[in-house]
Design a protein around this motif. Sequence first.
Motif, PDB file in Angstrom:
ATOM      1  N   ALA A 112       0.827  -1.211   0.000  1.00  0.00           N
ATOM      2  CA  ALA A 112       0.000   0.000   0.000  1.00  0.00           C
ATOM      3  C   ALA A 112       0.856   1.255   0.000  1.00  0.00           C
ATOM      4  CB  ALA A 112      -0.925  -0.012   1.221  1.00  0.00           C
ATOM      5  N   GLY A 113       1.949   1.246   0.790  1.00  0.00           N
ATOM      6  CA  GLY A 113       2.843   2.402   0.821  1.00  0.00           C
ATOM      7  C   GLY A 113       3.550   2.618  -0.504  1.00  0.00           C
ATOM      8  N   TRP A 116       1.110   4.072  -2.969  1.00  0.00           N
ATOM      9  CA  TRP A 116       0.876   5.476  -2.629  1.00  0.00           C
ATOM     10  C   TRP A 116       2.025   6.353  -3.135  1.00  0.00           C
ATOM     11  CZ3 TRP A 116       0.014   7.310   3.139  1.00  0.00           C
ATOM     12  CH2 TRP A 116      -0.476   8.608   3.140  1.00  0.00           C
ATOM     13  N   LEU A 117       3.262   5.857  -3.022  1.00  0.00           N
ATOM     14  CA  LEU A 117       4.427   6.643  -3.411  1.00  0.00           C
ATOM     15  C   LEU A 117       4.703   6.608  -4.907  1.00  0.00           C
ATOM     16  CD1 LEU A 117       6.915   5.654  -0.550  1.00  0.00           C
ATOM     17  CD2 LEU A 117       5.780   7.867  -0.850  1.00  0.00           C
ATOM     18  N   ILE A 118       4.394   5.483  -5.560  1.00  0.00           N
ATOM     19  CA  ILE A 118       4.841   5.281  -6.946  1.00  0.00           C
ATOM     20  C   ILE A 118       3.771   5.609  -7.976  1.00  0.00           C
ATOM     21  CG2 ILE A 118       5.630   3.541  -8.594  1.00  0.00           C
ATOM     22  CD1 ILE A 118       7.019   2.130  -6.237  1.00  0.00           C
ATOM     23  N   ILE A 119       2.576   5.045  -7.817  1.00  0.00           N
ATOM     24  CA  ILE A 119       1.580   5.108  -8.895  1.00  0.00           C
ATOM     25  C   ILE A 119       1.167   6.540  -9.261  1.00  0.00           C
ATOM     26  CG2 ILE A 119      -0.759   4.429  -9.551  1.00  0.00           C
ATOM     27  CD1 ILE A 119      -0.333   1.805  -8.133  1.00  0.00           C
ATOM     28  N   TYR A 309      -5.150   5.522  -2.036  1.00  0.00           N
ATOM     29  CA  TYR A 309      -3.933   4.841  -1.578  1.00  0.00           C
ATOM     30  C   TYR A 309      -3.666   5.120  -0.103  1.00  0.00           C
ATOM     31  CZ  TYR A 309      -3.362   4.172  -6.545  1.00  0.00           C
ATOM     32  OH  TYR A 309      -3.574   3.805  -7.845  1.00  0.00           O
ATOM     33  N   MET A 310      -3.967   6.336   0.319  1.00  0.00           N
ATOM     34  CA  MET A 310      -3.854   6.643   1.742  1.00  0.00           C
ATOM     35  C   MET A 310      -4.818   5.779   2.549  1.00  0.00           C
ATOM     36  SD  MET A 310      -4.719  10.202   3.730  1.00  0.00           S
ATOM     37  CE  MET A 310      -6.462  10.005   3.332  1.00  0.00           C
ATOM     38  N   GLU A 311      -6.032   5.620   2.056  1.00  0.00           N
ATOM     39  CA  GLU A 311      -7.022   4.799   2.752  1.00  0.00           C
ATOM     40  C   GLU A 311      -6.609   3.336   2.758  1.00  0.00           C
ATOM     41  OE1 GLU A 311     -10.199   5.948   0.315  1.00  0.00           O
ATOM     42  OE2 GLU A 311     -10.616   7.815   1.391  1.00  0.00           O
ATOM     43  N   GLY A 312      -6.031   2.874   1.644  1.00  0.00           N
ATOM     44  CA  GLY A 312      -5.534   1.501   1.603  1.00  0.00           C
ATOM     45  C   GLY A 312      -4.411   1.269   2.596  1.00  0.00           C
ATOM     46  N   PHE A 313      -3.539   2.253   2.732  1.00  0.00           N
ATOM     47  CA  PHE A 313      -2.429   2.145   3.686  1.00  0.00           C
ATOM     48  C   PHE A 313      -2.955   2.094   5.124  1.00  0.00           C
ATOM     49  CE2 PHE A 313       0.921   3.856   6.400  1.00  0.00           C
ATOM     50  CZ  PHE A 313       2.025   3.158   5.973  1.00  0.00           C
TER      51      PHE A 313
END
Length: 453
Positions: A112-113, A116-119, A309-313
């Motif tokens: 997840a992180g 969040w950082l890459i996609i 992505y934040m929510e997934g993390f």
Amino acid sequence: MQLSSADMGLLTASIFLGMMLGGYMWGYLADQTGRQRVLAISLAVNGIFGAVASLAQSFWLFLLLRILSGIGVGGSIPVIFSYFSEFQPRMRRGAMISALATFWMAGNLLAAGAAWLIIPKTFLHVELGWLDFQSWRVFVVVCSIPSLTSALIFRLVMPESPRFLMEAGREEEALTVFQWMYKLNHRGDLNSFPVRQCVMLNHAAGLVIPREDGDKGDPRIRVRCSQGIYHSVKRGLAPITQLFVSPLTSRSIALLIIFYCISFGFYGLWMWLPELFKRAEAGGSPCSNMSEAQSYENKSCYPVKTAVYMEGFITAASNLPGSIFTILLMDVVGGKILLAGSLLVSSLSVFLIYEVKTKGQSFLMSCVFSGVSVISWNALDVISTELYPTHLRSSSLGFFNGVGRVAAIMANVVFGQLVDSNCALPIVLVAALLLTGSLAALHLPPTKQTELT
């Protein structure tokens, strides 16, 4: 790739198809040839095909490579628990397997992180002739790295399971592994190592090795071993038939139901949480506005909204309380109670995801589901490892994980077909199946602090 919801269902199901194909095959090979080698090869298969998938320019090629990657995943999951459990002492085995299972949470956080950082980074987009390499492809490559590095570690550093070696009649190799373990646990000191010889005895007897004169402490070390059946298992499907022979019949049927229910419920919902979060961005329940949900098809992925992505993390991080809970209580109350109770609470939390009316409430219940369902998985990992003897352990785990992958495939296909037209139906179905799994868990025998056979 301009995927529809049905396409996304096929894509998320593809890796589970590979896991279904690979689970029993690798488990059987691990019971025949050893745990360490199978782990190294299956991890390498996962990593290599996972990385190559990043180059696929068509949906169907990407799907095929994900299936091949899943075949590798199918080997590492059941075999690692057999391998790890066979190094653990009886009184701490439940807590230690639960600790191992927390790395599921670590992997979720890493994935997840990384997403969040890459996609969202559009500058990672590169075009080289036929190759259109976008940021999501970089993410796919990054996700393959842990499998490749782990394959190298298992091949170059980790020993074979000493219990497997004893079962296979390779006593001298087992003694070498015992020495390796003792040296690690005693800071390199082998002077007080008490075992001089390993000898296979029958299950009723055991292995008794006296200490040298002058050594203090317990005068004997007893290692229980089982004998005979391992070398008689020559046909690939023989272990499956043995799972349904008394006295293993009732526990196998119960585990069959539990693995199906928890896999359908967890993977069906978990893999679709990012999509449900995205659909709830405008406010309200994820299932409240299907006409708006339909409009997501055929839209460009860029620019990427980072909230999902934040929510997934955060959802992945919510596994932490459940993981700590199982480590502390697994050897106190036992896996059976934890499994039945956590599946019941998971069922309730999934039903409330459908009932709530705001995005915040949906997100909160998703975190509750994540935190509680990890207790179910940790307890199931412990119980399924302890319920079967050494010569069936990896095969049984591979078989039941294969059943779980069938459920995961069905769940993702069902979600993909219904999430646009009748979102409530698969969510309520997940809640019902988790409740069924909770009831089935009550029929399992207790395994708290039992000896491995």
